[in-house]
Enzyme design. Structure first.
Site, short mmCIF file in Angstrom:
data_model
loop_
_atom_site.label_atom_id
_atom_site.label_comp_id
_atom_site.label_asym_id
_atom_site.label_seq_id
_atom_site.Cartn_x
_atom_site.Cartn_y
_atom_site.Cartn_z
N ASP A 1 45.47 29.45 46.89
CA ASP A 1 44.32 30.01 46.26
C ASP A 1 44.52 30.59 45.04
O ASP A 1 44.79 31.97 45.00
CB ASP A 1 43.61 30.97 47.29
CG ASP A 1 42.32 31.33 46.97
OD1 ASP A 1 41.68 30.58 46.15
OD2 ASP A 1 41.91 32.52 47.11
N TYR B 1 35.84 42.50 39.42
CA TYR B 1 35.68 42.45 40.93
C TYR B 1 34.65 43.46 41.26
O TYR B 1 34.14 43.59 42.42
CB TYR B 1 36.86 42.34 41.62
CG TYR B 1 37.64 43.58 42.14
CD1 TYR B 1 38.53 44.49 41.21
CD2 TYR B 1 37.55 44.11 43.21
CE1 TYR B 1 38.99 45.43 41.39
CE2 TYR B 1 38.03 45.39 43.77
CZ TYR B 1 38.83 46.01 43.08
OH TYR B 1 39.19 47.32 43.24
N LYS C 1 38.89 33.62 40.62
CA LYS C 1 39.19 33.05 41.77
C LYS C 1 38.81 31.13 41.73
O LYS C 1 39.29 30.66 42.49
CB LYS C 1 38.76 33.57 43.16
CG LYS C 1 39.29 34.96 43.27
CD LYS C 1 40.58 34.81 44.15
CE LYS C 1 41.09 36.20 44.65
NZ LYS C 1 42.55 36.18 45.03
N GLN D 1 40.63 39.27 37.47
CA GLN D 1 40.04 39.92 38.82
C GLN D 1 39.82 41.54 38.74
O GLN D 1 39.01 42.00 39.07
CB GLN D 1 41.23 39.53 39.91
CG GLN D 1 40.74 39.89 41.43
CD GLN D 1 41.81 39.56 42.51
OE1 GLN D 1 42.65 38.82 42.21
NE2 GLN D 1 41.51 39.82 43.80
N GLU E 1 48.34 30.53 51.56
CA GLU E 1 47.12 30.33 52.45
C GLU E 1 47.21 29.13 53.30
O GLU E 1 47.75 28.18 53.07
CB GLU E 1 45.85 30.60 51.98
CG GLU E 1 45.73 32.02 50.92
CD GLU E 1 44.35 32.35 50.65
OE1 GLU E 1 43.39 31.89 51.45
OE2 GLU E 1 44.38 33.14 49.79
N SER F 1 41.37 25.86 43.51
CA SER F 1 42.51 25.90 44.76
C SER F 1 42.97 24.75 45.10
O SER F 1 42.19 23.75 45.27
CB SER F 1 41.31 26.65 45.91
OG SER F 1 40.95 27.95 45.35
N HIS G 1 49.58 41.87 53.58
CA HIS G 1 48.93 41.67 52.02
C HIS G 1 47.94 42.77 51.68
O HIS G 1 48.12 43.38 50.73
CB HIS G 1 48.23 40.30 52.07
CG HIS G 1 47.47 39.80 50.70
ND1 HIS G 1 48.34 40.02 49.71
CD2 HIS G 1 46.18 39.80 50.63
CE1 HIS G 1 47.40 39.65 48.82
NE2 HIS G 1 46.12 39.56 49.27
N ARG H 1 45.35 51.25 44.90
CA ARG H 1 44.47 52.59 45.62
C ARG H 1 45.49 53.67 45.91
O ARG H 1 45.53 54.51 45.19
CB ARG H 1 43.62 52.03 46.52
CG ARG H 1 42.63 50.79 46.07
CD ARG H 1 41.86 50.29 47.04
NE ARG H 1 41.16 51.46 48.00
CZ ARG H 1 41.24 51.69 49.29
NH1 ARG H 1 42.23 51.06 50.06
NH2 ARG H 1 40.46 52.62 49.73
N TYR I 1 40.76 37.76 53.99
CA TYR I 1 41.82 38.60 53.57
C TYR I 1 42.31 39.15 54.89
O TYR I 1 42.08 40.38 55.00
CB TYR I 1 40.74 39.77 52.78
CG TYR I 1 41.64 40.73 51.90
CD1 TYR I 1 42.57 40.43 50.99
CD2 TYR I 1 41.35 42.16 52.34
CE1 TYR I 1 43.07 41.26 50.36
CE2 TYR I 1 41.80 42.95 51.57
CZ TYR I 1 42.80 42.59 50.70
OH TYR I 1 43.46 43.46 49.63
CA CA Z 1 42.56 34.06 48.65
#
Ligand code: CA
Length: 423
Positions: free
Chosen positions: A241, A252, A261, A248, A209, A265, A141, A150, A136
């Site tokens: 991905d 999560y 996830k 999610q 990615e 992929s 991102h 948040r 990550y």
């Molecule tokens: Ca990812």
């Protein structure tokens, strides 16, 4: 012998200026045809060079590589021969394809058997992936996601600038480019509902990615330093991905991604060696606050890889929706690997480690629909007039990438995947 990365090299095989696979690239992949079993190939121009055939004709004799290595279903055993051997093979192929080398060029029988058009072969998964880790590591991102979900003021969690955050993914559902899959189903909790509901994901997303493939194993307890890390990286691929945002959001907490996830992929078929992209290293972010000593590194470790994403609706044309770059990574591959192994976690040849969504600083460089449509509040307009907040059924998502300096273009080809309706 001219070094395989030399920009002056030319092949006797014609290669367009905009082709991803000039003689300076020579990426490895696994392919098969209607009449042949899986084998290792190298891309050159719009063709694939069959290494099993080359070895049979004796062109690779000096390298003393067993025939069976070239007819494996995966690159793993080849990679296990080690970087000096893989590098010597790449150099030998470069020599054989050099315009001034007549060995293969003038041997009609060998040439015709060893070369096929890529469009006539089927590309397969390049490696057997034992373990898959997803990081990550793009600051834009992580900042975008933190801002959306948040707090714009404290978008990044306190740990983010101190370690490359990651999680262990699932290897079984990593699929090769061109493999269609069904929209995942699962639990979601709509914001106006009191209890969760079950059904097809409504917010299916891609994630732009790049993944690196581990080229050397470690023993349990062993750590790889940032300085040693490049010895443990064989090459890179493009990586989508796929993510179900609504699943999610509900699932999560507190352990991180799970069913949102692990349904698919998609990976591109050609593994571009780290060696081929060394000339495209570039400066990284200044990391402030200063990282702990085991994460420090010297030199330029980011890589300038242009990346773009397109959506192609069924029976329609493509629309490019994002242009980003691998150089926007805050944490480098070397830091990711050092962090991953600092506790003694062992790694194996063929393990895949993905970058995490790669977003740049501008809205047209965001690497997911979540960010491009800002959580669905700003739909994207496609060329055919339709709009997208997320990915629709029967949409194909295509990621492409290439490095370019002066005349040399080292490309990754593409990774594409089509979303079929939920079963
Ligand atoms: Ca990812």
């Amino acid at each position: 012998m001219i070094k395989a990365n030399d920009p002056a090299l030319k092949s006797w095989i014609e290669v367009d200026d905009n082709c991803d696979f000039p003689i300076q690239n020579l990426p490895f992949g696994i392919f098969k045809t209607q009449s042949s079993s899986p084998r290792i190939g190298v891309a050159i121009g719009d063709q694939v060079l069959d290494l099993a055939v080359l070895n049979k004709f004796g062109y690779l004799n000096n390298l003393r590589i067993d025939d069976a290595i070239f007819t494996n279903q995966y690159l793993n055993d080849f990679i296990a021969l080690g970087k000096p051997t893989c590098s010597a093979l790449r150099q030998r192929i470069s020599d054989l394809l050099n315009e001034s080398n007549a060995e293969l060029r003038d041997n009609k029988e060998a040439r015709e058997k060893a070369l096929q058009y890529i469009s006539n072969v089927q590309m397969l998964m390049p490696v057997k992936v034992g373990d898959y880790t997803d990081f990550y590591s793009s600051i834009d991102h992580a900042t975008n996601v933190g801002t959306m979900f948040r707090d714009p003021v404290n978008a990044l969690f306190p740990n983010w600038k101190h370690l490359p955050v990651g999680y262990h993914g699932r290897a079984s559902s990593i699929i090769i480019s061109g493999t269609d899959f069904h929209r995942p189903k699962g639990q979601t909790k709509p914001s106006d509902a009191e209890v969760p509901v079950f059904g097809p994901s409504k917010n299916l997303d891609f994630e732009l990615e790049v993944a690196f493939i581990v080229g050397k194993q470690t023993a349990l307890g062993e750590s790889v330093s940032t300085e040693q890390a490049d010895d443990y990286i064989f090459g890179l691929t493009l990586f989508n991905d796929w993510s179900a945002r609504d699943i999610q959001t509900w699932e999560y907490v507190p352990l991180g991604p799970f069913l949102a996830k692990n349904f698919a992929s998609t990976v591109s078929p050609w593994v571009v060696t780290l060696e081929a992209i060394e000339p495209f290293r570039t400066e990284g972010y200044k990391q402030d606050p200063k990282v702990l000593p085991y994460l420090e590194y010297t030199g330029n470790k980011n890589i300038d890889i242009n990346l773009e994403v397109s959506i192609q609706p069924e029976n329609s044309t493509e629309t490019t929706i994002c242009k980003s770059n691998y150089k926007f990574m805050y944490w480098t591959m070397e830091q990711q690997l050092a962090h991953h192994t600092v506790n003694g976690c062992n790694i194996n040849i063929g393990d895949m480690m993905a970058s995490g969504t790669i977003s740049g600083p501008t809205p047209d460089s965001f690497g997911s629909m979540l960010e491009l449509s800002w959580k669905g509040t700003k739909p994207l307009k496609l060329n055919d007039g339709s709009e997208r907040k997320f990915i629709n059924d029967n949409d194909t998502v295509i990621i492409r990438g290439y490095c370019k300096k002066e005349i040399v273009r080292i490309g990754f080809g593409e990774v594409r995947g089509k979303v079929l309706p939920a079963l």
